[in-house]
Design a protein around this motif. Structure first.
Motif, PDB file in Angstrom:
ATOM      1  N   VAL A   1      93.054  18.044 -54.089  1.00 31.57           N
ATOM      2  CA  VAL A   1      94.329  18.711 -53.358  1.00 31.57           C
ATOM      3  C   VAL A   1      94.497  19.983 -54.426  1.00 31.57           C
ATOM      4  O   VAL A   1      94.762  21.066 -53.748  1.00 31.57           O
ATOM      5  CB  VAL A   1      95.433  18.052 -53.254  1.00 31.57           C
ATOM      6  N   ALA A   2      94.503  19.790 -55.548  1.00 34.48           N
ATOM      7  CA  ALA A   2      94.654  20.991 -56.479  1.00 34.48           C
ATOM      8  C   ALA A   2      93.643  21.976 -56.379  1.00 34.48           C
ATOM      9  O   ALA A   2      93.772  23.206 -56.363  1.00 34.48           O
ATOM     10  CB  ALA A   2      95.048  20.591 -57.857  1.00 34.48           C
ATOM     11  N   LEU A   3      92.471  21.501 -56.301  1.00 29.23           N
ATOM     12  CA  LEU A   3      91.338  22.208 -56.183  1.00 29.23           C
ATOM     13  C   LEU A   3      91.293  23.263 -54.848  1.00 29.23           C
ATOM     14  O   LEU A   3      91.146  24.429 -55.017  1.00 29.23           O
ATOM     15  CB  LEU A   3      89.713  21.511 -56.206  1.00 29.23           C
ATOM     16  N   LEU A   4      91.656  22.624 -53.901  1.00 29.84           N
ATOM     17  CA  LEU A   4      91.989  23.146 -52.665  1.00 29.84           C
ATOM     18  C   LEU A   4      92.835  24.301 -52.576  1.00 29.84           C
ATOM     19  O   LEU A   4      92.629  25.315 -52.029  1.00 29.84           O
ATOM     20  CB  LEU A   4      92.230  22.213 -51.497  1.00 29.84           C
ATOM     21  N   THR A   5      94.012  23.841 -52.973  1.00 36.36           N
ATOM     22  CA  THR A   5      95.129  24.915 -53.066  1.00 36.36           C
ATOM     23  C   THR A   5      94.918  25.929 -53.988  1.00 36.36           C
ATOM     24  O   THR A   5      95.122  27.300 -53.765  1.00 36.36           O
ATOM     25  CB  THR A   5      96.668  24.401 -53.629  1.00 36.36           C
ATOM     26  N   LEU A   6      93.913  25.900 -55.254  1.00 40.81           N
ATOM     27  CA  LEU A   6      93.604  26.974 -56.059  1.00 40.81           C
ATOM     28  C   LEU A   6      92.743  27.945 -55.132  1.00 40.81           C
ATOM     29  O   LEU A   6      92.777  28.969 -55.286  1.00 40.81           O
ATOM     30  CB  LEU A   6      92.782  26.294 -57.064  1.00 40.81           C
ATOM     31  N   GLY A   7      91.646  27.258 -54.258  1.00 39.21           N
ATOM     32  CA  GLY A   7      90.909  28.221 -53.611  1.00 39.21           C
ATOM     33  C   GLY A   7      91.690  29.032 -52.647  1.00 39.21           C
ATOM     34  O   GLY A   7      91.393  30.133 -52.559  1.00 39.21           O
ATOM     35  N   VAL A   8      92.422  28.250 -51.954  1.00 36.15           N
ATOM     36  CA  VAL A   8      93.377  28.931 -50.917  1.00 36.15           C
ATOM     37  C   VAL A   8      93.813  30.218 -51.677  1.00 36.15           C
ATOM     38  O   VAL A   8      94.010  31.328 -50.818  1.00 36.15           O
ATOM     39  CB  VAL A   8      94.478  28.026 -50.102  1.00 36.15           C
ATOM     40  N   GLY A   9      94.713  29.905 -52.561  1.00 36.01           N
ATOM     41  CA  GLY A   9      95.425  31.056 -53.106  1.00 36.01           C
ATOM     42  C   GLY A   9      94.661  32.281 -53.509  1.00 36.01           C
ATOM     43  O   GLY A   9      94.802  33.407 -53.493  1.00 36.01           O
ATOM     44  N   VAL A  10      93.453  31.841 -54.261  1.00 34.20           N
ATOM     45  CA  VAL A  10      92.278  32.925 -54.546  1.00 34.20           C
ATOM     46  C   VAL A  10      91.981  33.740 -53.492  1.00 34.20           C
ATOM     47  O   VAL A  10      91.964  34.897 -53.391  1.00 34.20           O
ATOM     48  CB  VAL A  10      91.091  32.260 -55.200  1.00 34.20           C
ATOM     49  N   THR A  11      91.372  33.081 -52.378  1.00 36.86           N
ATOM     50  CA  THR A  11      90.923  33.893 -51.233  1.00 36.86           C
ATOM     51  C   THR A  11      91.935  34.711 -50.572  1.00 36.86           C
ATOM     52  O   THR A  11      91.765  35.809 -49.927  1.00 36.86           O
ATOM     53  CB  THR A  11      90.160  32.984 -50.331  1.00 36.86           C
ATOM     54  N   PHE A  12      93.257  34.003 -50.557  1.00 38.26           N
ATOM     55  CA  PHE A  12      94.240  34.653 -49.724  1.00 38.26           C
ATOM     56  C   PHE A  12      94.548  36.229 -50.422  1.00 38.26           C
ATOM     57  O   PHE A  12      94.677  37.088 -49.911  1.00 38.26           O
ATOM     58  CB  PHE A  12      95.693  33.971 -50.024  1.00 38.26           C
ATOM     59  N   VAL A  13      94.688  36.288 -51.775  1.00 33.35           N
ATOM     60  CA  VAL A  13      94.876  37.389 -52.388  1.00 33.35           C
ATOM     61  C   VAL A  13      93.754  38.177 -52.573  1.00 33.35           C
ATOM     62  O   VAL A  13      93.689  39.408 -52.540  1.00 33.35           O
ATOM     63  CB  VAL A  13      95.736  37.294 -53.611  1.00 33.35           C
ATOM     64  N   SER A  14      92.560  37.726 -53.094  1.00 32.05           N
ATOM     65  CA  SER A  14      91.442  38.615 -53.405  1.00 32.05           C
ATOM     66  C   SER A  14      90.813  39.466 -52.208  1.00 32.05           C
ATOM     67  O   SER A  14      90.188  40.282 -52.508  1.00 32.05           O
ATOM     68  CB  SER A  14      90.303  37.617 -54.254  1.00 32.05           C
TER      69      SER A  14
END
Lengths: 317, 330
Positions: B123-136
């Motif tokens: 779950v943590a890995l998924l939210t990390l990825g979502v945060g990254v792609t959202f801003v980058s």
């Protein structure tokens, strides 16, 4: 700093530093853009136009100097004046996967503009029926129009267009030109940087010419044309060699050009015909060639020699 | 609030993010399905075979148990005399067969809990990825420059993105954690395979573990948004995260045992599990100039894990903010 200026910069300087060393983007740039009308911002590639625009918009930090927009010092007071500024810097950049409408809806929400205004501005730029398409599917012309629509969301007093006609077809260029003129007629100030000098000449009331990061000339286009470069005349006569001698003896700067003569610095073409007629050499044709912005630009920026043999479009950026 | 609303609109409008969330829910569903499958008792014939083996062993113990213990004691004594030092073959611990040794049923207290704990890291890995792609994505597309011409107050812009990323992952985090933790527990309970997990006693700490996992996931969303803003390209972030995982969490932690208690993986385990332990090799010189090494258990508390994770997330989020405030935007 004057109140009748939409934009004013004093001693603006920006140096880009990288591992390869430092390069000066803008040096001691003093720009004055009067309130109202279209102001052309011209200069060769790398002369600092886009850097200046970026500094005005707070995207790039100036190393030195002062900037004011409508009397507000920027970038510190930019939040106070940003609602009065609409800007497109280089290519329009939106979220590629979102529709044109969604892109504008997000912007409208961010700046507190009613979302219904989105459809109004889309209609105003002719994208009303394409708002549901993804931005990445738009042609360059449509992207430019969407960017203009985005700037209109705020109903700004100052519009900054950086190379707005890049990549557009003639119809698109004409559309943008008419849009800029229409905005100026509404009393808005339009700052347009463009490499198509003829376009700027047609639409601009005032102009600034920048070279190597500094302003080399600015003022009304008409004043600039009349003051910087005298007209030339192309003269056809029966005996060009004799006519050349007559004109040279009379003090004209003249050179042969095949069967014709090119007379430089002609203030009144009638002087040429009169001089020749008095010596019995009659002019069969005389074509005055007025100075245009391009020749002024090349003269001021010293790019005439560098540009020889190349099309003059693409000189400024 | 305007900016936050706009960022939330952008968050939910991104197809990649929506697909990532769907993928997360599918993964959570698969975890529950796996728990269901693992906790399902074996067929009757297999159970009958287990019972038969157990019964045979019980009978054997009843018939020969005393002999086995006597043989064990005799061997212990003989070997000790031969070697000249006391030995303990643990003959006194010999006893009748235990049913659990013959019935290979997975229990929640055994396999189930560790699977849940591992899955919660996803779950943590998924939210990390979502945060990254959202801003980058905004930096990669150049749309950030356009955005700043509408809202030049960079601090507000930055924090609205970080907060939008955190708020945006709340629903998927809650559903995923609920599915993984609740679904797995239900599956084992349904099959009567909780093992030593006592619902009356252990349920509260278990719920608290789920809560901590959700907090970790939200922190990872903020971290992802910060990394996306700092590094500006999803690919670079993936490279940095993968590089860290390989070089620090795997290689360095194995070469230099001393850093094991301080790694992010250990900290995440400690935070989620309410404390964990790592084994570190400690060597001492012996009298005859040799080295005697031993595995020594180092407990890592939940508080230590939480503190390290908080420090890492806070430093990167703040560093990214400072950089974004000053950086030239192309």
């Amino acid at each position: 700093m004057a109140n009748d200026l939409a934009i004013e910069t004093r001693g603006l300087r920006k140096t880009y530093r990288s591992r390869r060393g430092a390069s000066v983007g803008v040096r001691s740039l003093d720009l004055e853009v009067p309130v109202g009308g279209v102001h052309g911002f011209l200069g060769p590639n790398g002369s600092g136009k886009t850097t200046t625009i970026r500094m005005l918009l707070g995207l790039v930090r100036a190393d030195e100097g002062e900037m004011r927009i409508f009397g507000h010092e920027v970038p510190d007071r930019l939040p106070a004046v940003v609602r009065r500024i609409g800007a497109i810097v280089e290519h329009p950049k939106f979220y590629p996967a979102f529709t044109g409408r969604k892109n504008l809806q997000i912007l409208a929400t961010g700046i507190g503009v009613p979302v219904r205004r989105v459809d109004e501005v889309l209609d105003s730029v002719g994208l009303g029926d394409r708002g549901k398409d993804a931005f990445r599917k738009y042609s360059l012309g449509m992207k430019q129009r969407l960017a203009i629509a985005a700037t209109l969301l705020k109903d700004p007093d100052l519009l900054i267009f950086d190379e707005p006609t890049n990549g557009l077809d003639p119809a698109g260029i004409r559309e943008i030109r008419e849009t800029m003129r229409a905005l100026a007629v509404e009393g808005k100030t339009v700052l347009v940087s463009s490499h198509i000098l003829a376009e700027v000449e047609q639409v601009a009331d005032t102009v600034s010419i920048v070279s190597e990061g500094t302003i080399v000339s600015q003022g009304r286009v008409a004043d600039l044309l009349s003051s910087r470069t005298a007209a030339t005349a192309r003269v056809l006569v029966a005996d060009p060699a004799r006519a050349l001698n007559i004109l040279q003896d009379a003090g004209f700067v003249v050179r042969g050009d095949g069967e014709a003569l090119i007379v430089e610095g002609v203030e009144n073409p009638a002087d040429v015909t009169r001089t020749l007629a008095l010596q019995g050499s009659y002019v069969s044709a005389l074509v005055p060639h007025k100075a245009d912005l391009e020749s002024v630009f090349l003269e001021l920026t010293g790019t005439a020699e560098r540009q020889s043999g190349e099309p003059t479009e693409g000189v400024a950026r | 609030m305007r900016l936050l609303r706009a960022e939330s609109m952008r968050f939910w409008a991104r197809t990649l993010i929506r697909w990532a969330m769907v993928a997360g829910l599918v993964v959570a569903g698969l975890v529950v399905l796996g728990s269901w499958s693992t906790s399902t008792p074996p067929p009757d014939e297999v159970q009958a075979s287990m019972q038969a083996d157990f019964d045979a062993s019980v009978k054997d113990w009843e018939d020969n148990g005393e002999t086995y213990v006597a043989d064990c004691l005799a061997a212990e004594k003989a070997d000790a005399e031969e070697l000249g030092e006391p030995l303990d073959y643990e003959c006194d611990e010999m006893g009748p067969p235990v049913w659990a040794d013959y019935a290979y049923f997975a229990t929640f207290a055994g396999e189930g809990l560790s699977t849940v704990q591992l899955s919660l890291l996803l779950v943590a890995l998924l939210t990390l990825g979502v945060g990254v792609t959202f801003v980058s994505a905004e930096h990669t597309s150049g749309a950030i420059g356009n955005w700043l011409t509408f809202e030049p107050r960079r601090s507000r812009v930055y924090w609205s993105k970080v907060v939008a990323a955190v708020l945006g992952v709340v629903p998927v985090t809650v559903v995923m954690v609920g599915l993984i933790a609740g679904g797995s527990l239900w599956a084992y309970d349904h099959h009567g395979a909780l093992g030593r997990f006592d619902l009356d006693q252990d349920l509260r700490p278990y719920v608290e573990m789920g809560f901590r996992a959700a907090v970790l996931a939200l922190g990872c969303a903020a971290l992802g948004a910060a990394l996306g803003s700092l590094l500006r390209h999803t690919a670079i972030v993936i490279g940095v995260v993968a590089g860290w995982a390989i070089l620090v969490e795997a290689v360095a932690a194995n070469v230099f045992d001393a850093i094991k208690p301080w790694t992010l993986v250990t900290s995440m385990n400690a935070w989620i599990q309410g404390g964990t332990a790592v084994y570190v090799t400690e060597c001492d010189a012996t009298d005859d100039s040799g080295m005697l090494c031993d595995w020594v258990e180092h407990p890592v508390s939940q508080a230590q894990g939480g503190l390290i994770l908080t420090a890492v997330v806070a430093s990167i989020v703040l560093a990214s903010w400072l950089v974004f405030r000053r950086r030239d935007v192309a």
